[in-house]
Write a protein that holds these residues in place. Sequence first.
Motif, mmCIF file in Angstrom:
data_model
loop_
_atom_site.group_PDB
_atom_site.id
_atom_site.type_symbol
_atom_site.label_atom_id
_atom_site.label_comp_id
_atom_site.label_asym_id
_atom_site.label_seq_id
_atom_site.Cartn_x
_atom_site.Cartn_y
_atom_site.Cartn_z
ATOM 1 N N UNK A 360 0.809 -1.223 0.000
ATOM 2 C CA UNK A 360 0.000 0.000 0.000
ATOM 3 C C UNK A 360 0.842 1.273 0.000
ATOM 4 N N UNK A 361 2.166 1.105 -0.096
ATOM 5 C CA UNK A 361 3.086 2.246 -0.019
ATOM 6 C C UNK A 361 2.777 3.111 1.199
ATOM 7 N N UNK A 362 2.669 2.456 2.338
ATOM 8 C CA UNK A 362 2.400 3.173 3.580
ATOM 9 C C UNK A 362 3.629 3.150 4.476
ATOM 10 N N UNK A 363 3.723 4.159 5.321
ATOM 11 C CA UNK A 363 4.757 4.162 6.352
ATOM 12 C C UNK A 363 4.168 3.475 7.586
ATOM 13 N N UNK A 364 5.054 3.079 8.503
ATOM 14 C CA UNK A 364 4.557 2.322 9.652
ATOM 15 C C UNK A 364 3.612 3.149 10.524
ATOM 16 N N UNK A 365 3.796 4.456 10.560
ATOM 17 C CA UNK A 365 2.874 5.237 11.401
ATOM 18 C C UNK A 365 1.484 5.382 10.766
ATOM 19 N N UNK A 366 1.332 4.856 9.558
ATOM 20 C CA UNK A 366 -0.014 4.808 8.961
ATOM 21 C C UNK A 366 -0.568 3.385 9.023
ATOM 22 N N UNK A 367 0.091 2.516 9.776
ATOM 23 C CA UNK A 367 -0.333 1.118 9.823
ATOM 24 C C UNK A 367 -1.595 0.974 10.677
ATOM 25 N N UNK A 368 -2.652 0.365 10.122
ATOM 26 C CA UNK A 368 -3.903 0.225 10.875
ATOM 27 C C UNK A 368 -3.782 -0.743 12.058
ATOM 28 N N UNK A 369 -2.761 -1.604 12.030
ATOM 29 C CA UNK A 369 -2.563 -2.546 13.138
ATOM 30 C C UNK A 369 -1.650 -1.886 14.172
ATOM 31 N N UNK A 370 -2.171 -1.672 15.379
ATOM 32 C CA UNK A 370 -1.349 -1.032 16.408
ATOM 33 C C UNK A 370 -0.440 -2.075 17.064
ATOM 34 N N UNK A 371 0.633 -1.634 17.722
ATOM 35 C CA UNK A 371 1.481 -2.593 18.446
ATOM 36 C C UNK A 371 0.667 -3.413 19.449
ATOM 37 N N UNK A 372 -0.310 -2.766 20.073
ATOM 38 C CA UNK A 372 -1.126 -3.498 21.051
ATOM 39 C C UNK A 372 -1.883 -4.644 20.378
#
Length: 479
Positions: A360-372
């Motif tokens: 999706x050419x996304x950066x990790x801070x745009x990742x819908x899955x949170x670390x939690x």
Amino acid sequence: MEYEPVIGLEVHAQLLTGSKIFCGCSTAFGEEPNTLTCPVCTGQPGSLPVLNRKAVEYAIKLGLATSCRITPYSIFARKNYFYPDLPKGYQISMYERPLAVDGVIEVAIENQKKKIKIIRIHMEEDAGKLKHGETLETAAFSYVDFNRTGVPLVEIVSGPDIRSPEEAGDYLRKLRAILQYLEICTGNMEEGSFRCDANVSVRPKGQKELGTRAEVKNMNSFKHVEKALEYEIKRQIAVLDGGEKIVQETRLWDANEGITVSMRGKEEAHDYRYFPDPDLVPLKIDEGWVDEIRKSLPELPGEKKDRFVRQYQIPEYDAEILTSTKAMANYYEECVRLLPEPKTVSNWMMGDLLKELKRDEREIDQCPVTPRHLSEMLSMVKAGTISGKIAKDVFEEMYQTGERPETIVKEKGWNQILDEGEIERAISKAMETNPKQVEDYRNGKDKLFGFFVGEVMKQTQGKANPKLVNDILKKKLKG
Ligand SMILES: [Zn+2]
């Protein structure tokens, strides 16, 4: 003939100060055009520049982080040229005496470490921005926005040490990571906070002297840098193979066409008629200040990588990728804090998570899955609530919806089957419907075991606990 590309990069990075380099105007991005200006940054007669101390501090930070020598005495010069986005008719920039010299950035190329020289880092002011109606060729008029005029920049000039477009990409990513770790630049290429020009030439393999180079501009993403370099290298080789000569010039990358086009003949330094800016005193930097700044440096990508290897016992390759941005490193450490299984977390991040982001050419801070959420899901695998196989589907669903894993598993009925009775029933059914295979297995065709596992999994939609399936199946097949 075989050719070798020689690439040197010039990066302009916008420093994250609140105000401009020589006046108090705000550096905010995206404001109404021409609202962040004053007599100094628009070059009104009689106005005088005053150097922003924070900008110097940030530039020193970068110099130290790239192992440069900070020069005790640097000079701002006037670089004279005419262009509508440059109200003074000159840009204030360090020329003969830059702020920092002789540094190095280490990149990992196919697991080999390579040092790329930093020739110099100097400070300068940014120019304004032109907005053309349609395209540059068809627009009837252009607007000019001076909000960006006077925003502090550092220019980082690498040695001609880069040998391939991928290497250029690695170098840029590393440099951007350093800037972001230092929190002195957003590194956002689309907004123009991190811009790259490339000097490209090719030479017959084995030849020492450099070929004639072209400067390529206007590449506004990492992908475009690599594509533009690939194109330019091929173009130059074709020119040489055709018996012609490379012209020294500036070329623009046309992202739509996927080609570079000639923009103008390359200027020489003397075209700019540099001279020291008489309105600014030379910049003297005392050693005490440099030491203070050195002590304030945060953990940098290389140091963090080494610590990850030590502390979490993960392979160097994983650590390199996980520390490639500060956001990624933070994401990893947050997951491991919630679920202290460093290798499991690393495997998931390096595998499914990065694959999705890349697609999706996304950066990790745009990742819908949170670390939690990720750590909760991995805990469910560990507890046997879901199988490792189902976990992949759960992850995909988490990525698509941003939902918690518990909710997804419940809604989809993806809980792992741990009930032996239920598994036994599935096995019996698989054996009843495949009597021939049962007979063959009992006559020594061991390979058929996998076939039965597959049948049981099919019946249970992949939810049966694999270990239980194995154990029970062995017993049952023996008869
Ligand atoms: Zn101003």
